[in-house]
Scaffold this motif. Sequence first.
Motif, PDB file in Angstrom:
ATOM      1  N   ARG A  38      -3.174   4.001   6.589  1.00 36.52           N
ATOM      2  CA  ARG A  38      -3.000   3.846   5.080  1.00 36.52           C
ATOM      3  C   ARG A  38      -3.743   2.489   4.790  1.00 36.52           C
ATOM      4  O   ARG A  38      -3.960   2.174   3.384  1.00 36.52           O
ATOM      5  CB  ARG A  38      -1.534   3.540   5.037  1.00 36.52           C
ATOM      6  N   LEU A  39      -3.978   1.496   5.601  1.00 39.62           N
ATOM      7  CA  LEU A  39      -4.909   0.528   5.300  1.00 39.62           C
ATOM      8  C   LEU A  39      -6.360   0.737   5.268  1.00 39.62           C
ATOM      9  O   LEU A  39      -7.227  -0.062   4.952  1.00 39.62           O
ATOM     10  CB  LEU A  39      -4.624  -0.620   6.214  1.00 39.62           C
TER      11      LEU A  39
ATOM     12  N   ALA B  72       6.982   8.083   8.468  1.00 40.32           N
ATOM     13  CA  ALA B  72       7.513   8.672   7.399  1.00 40.32           C
ATOM     14  C   ALA B  72       8.236   7.424   6.503  1.00 40.32           C
ATOM     15  O   ALA B  72       8.233   6.560   7.188  1.00 40.32           O
ATOM     16  CB  ALA B  72       8.748   9.781   7.800  1.00 40.32           C
ATOM     17  N   LEU B  73       7.993   7.576   5.322  1.00 40.10           N
ATOM     18  CA  LEU B  73       8.525   6.740   4.323  1.00 40.10           C
ATOM     19  C   LEU B  73      10.117   7.325   3.732  1.00 40.10           C
ATOM     20  O   LEU B  73      10.232   8.623   3.783  1.00 40.10           O
ATOM     21  CB  LEU B  73       7.791   6.541   3.203  1.00 40.10           C
TER      22      LEU B  73
ATOM     23  N   THR C 236       0.919  -1.464   0.060  1.00 40.92           N
ATOM     24  CA  THR C 236       0.133  -0.047   0.033  1.00 40.92           C
ATOM     25  C   THR C 236       0.838   1.240  -0.012  1.00 40.92           C
ATOM     26  O   THR C 236       0.649   2.115  -0.800  1.00 40.92           O
ATOM     27  CB  THR C 236      -0.737  -0.018   1.220  1.00 40.92           C
ATOM     28  N   GLN C 237       1.857   1.223   0.555  1.00 37.90           N
ATOM     29  CA  GLN C 237       2.758   2.377   1.079  1.00 37.90           C
ATOM     30  C   GLN C 237       3.429   2.561  -0.342  1.00 37.90           C
ATOM     31  O   GLN C 237       3.759   3.736  -0.903  1.00 37.90           O
ATOM     32  CB  GLN C 237       3.677   2.215   2.140  1.00 37.90           C
ATOM     33  N   SER C 238       4.101   1.555  -0.989  1.00 29.80           N
ATOM     34  CA  SER C 238       4.754   1.464  -1.943  1.00 29.80           C
ATOM     35  C   SER C 238       3.790   2.027  -3.346  1.00 29.80           C
ATOM     36  O   SER C 238       4.397   2.786  -4.071  1.00 29.80           O
ATOM     37  CB  SER C 238       5.376   0.424  -2.423  1.00 29.80           C
ATOM     38  N   GLY C 239       2.537   1.674  -3.287  1.00 28.86           N
ATOM     39  CA  GLY C 239       1.693   1.965  -4.299  1.00 28.86           C
ATOM     40  C   GLY C 239       1.374   3.405  -4.047  1.00 28.86           C
ATOM     41  O   GLY C 239       1.382   4.179  -5.135  1.00 28.86           O
TER      42      GLY C 239
ATOM     43  N   VAL D   3      11.265   1.513  -1.305  1.00 26.74           N
ATOM     44  CA  VAL D   3      10.473   2.214  -0.496  1.00 26.74           C
ATOM     45  C   VAL D   3      10.499   1.684   0.863  1.00 26.74           C
ATOM     46  O   VAL D   3      10.271   0.353   1.011  1.00 26.74           O
ATOM     47  CB  VAL D   3       8.911   2.568  -0.825  1.00 26.74           C
ATOM     48  N   HIS D   4      11.019   2.214   1.873  1.00 26.53           N
ATOM     49  CA  HIS D   4      11.043   1.578   3.459  1.00 26.53           C
ATOM     50  C   HIS D   4      10.081   2.496   4.232  1.00 26.53           C
ATOM     51  O   HIS D   4       9.748   3.849   4.161  1.00 26.53           O
ATOM     52  CB  HIS D   4      12.482   1.866   4.016  1.00 26.53           C
ATOM     53  N   SER D   5       9.549   1.967   5.193  1.00 28.17           N
ATOM     54  CA  SER D   5       9.193   2.624   6.510  1.00 28.17           C
ATOM     55  C   SER D   5      10.419   3.304   7.199  1.00 28.17           C
ATOM     56  O   SER D   5      11.370   2.259   7.714  1.00 28.17           O
ATOM     57  CB  SER D   5       8.457   1.717   7.506  1.00 28.17           C
ATOM     58  N   LEU D   6      10.540   4.433   7.213  1.00 26.50           N
ATOM     59  CA  LEU D   6      11.603   5.235   7.499  1.00 26.50           C
ATOM     60  C   LEU D   6      12.110   4.727   9.161  1.00 26.50           C
ATOM     61  O   LEU D   6      13.467   4.691   9.438  1.00 26.50           O
ATOM     62  CB  LEU D   6      11.690   6.636   7.640  1.00 26.50           C
TER      63      LEU D   6
END
Length: 319
Positions: free
Chosen positions: A176-177, A200-201, A17-20, A79-82
Amino acid sequence: MTRTLRLGTRRSKLAMTQSGMVAAALTAATGHAVELVEITTYGDTSQATNELLSQIGGTGVFVNALREALLRGEVDFVVHSLKDLPTAAAEGLSLAAVPEREDVRDVLVARDGRKLADLPAGARIGTGSNRRAAQLRIARPDLEVVPVRGNVDTRVGFVESGKLDAVVLAYAGLNRLGRIAEATDLLDPADFLPCPGQGALGVECRADDAEMSGLLAPLDHAPTRAAVVAERALLATLEAGCSAPVGGYALPRHDDERELIVTGIVASADPNPTGAPASVRGSLTGPVEQAARLGAELADRLLAQGAAALMTQQLGEAQ
């Protein structure tokens, strides 16, 4: 015709989801189509769902496989969860963008719509984070903190099945979900400090890929980057990883956005005889352009107050 960019991502629902979200933002900014490339990390495959992050490898457990794929040229960016990203710079890689941050708070998901203050003495509350466990014991030393791992479905399922009375999760992931309505209590970050970088990402590409760095530049959000620079400097100076019981949060002063307020806490992983763990806490304010110095200076102050002994205790227990 613009080329399709390859984005490396973990396979979890939240990571996808975050990467999208990042992919959509990049397409909107540049016109490039983005293909998601799923990569399995050790943190995703560990079967010990009740194991703490520190016990399965700590910092880097969700990061290394993504970085290796990037360095091999299998993907163009990742992409990472920071909050999962090690503070030390990775050779050959660049943190090209830090998009605008989501809400930093932790949230409670509890049975019967309860808030943290409403949980009865002895209630069982789950988390896989030493930071959350320590702060829960500070706030409610009468609760039983249970180590749990797993995705959002798994952890919320422990509450729905009655195995636990509550779990603590990040607002950002739940929102985000599309599941933030399931939160029964929003924990004030002034009292319950988030993990450095939470919400943050981080978007990485190869350091020598000037084209990719340029494409990602529009996604960078300067206020978010300054805040996480301060928080990660705090963590780095403490020589603590993402699994340590360290909370850190930086935000602009409400009356002057040129000034940054950085707050940090270091707590013992275990309760003392009174029921609550020992902890040290402090805050520092200074110019936003000196974010890294502020984080490092705050860490030095916490160390002077005894944080080193707490960190030594934590490191000894994790070995």
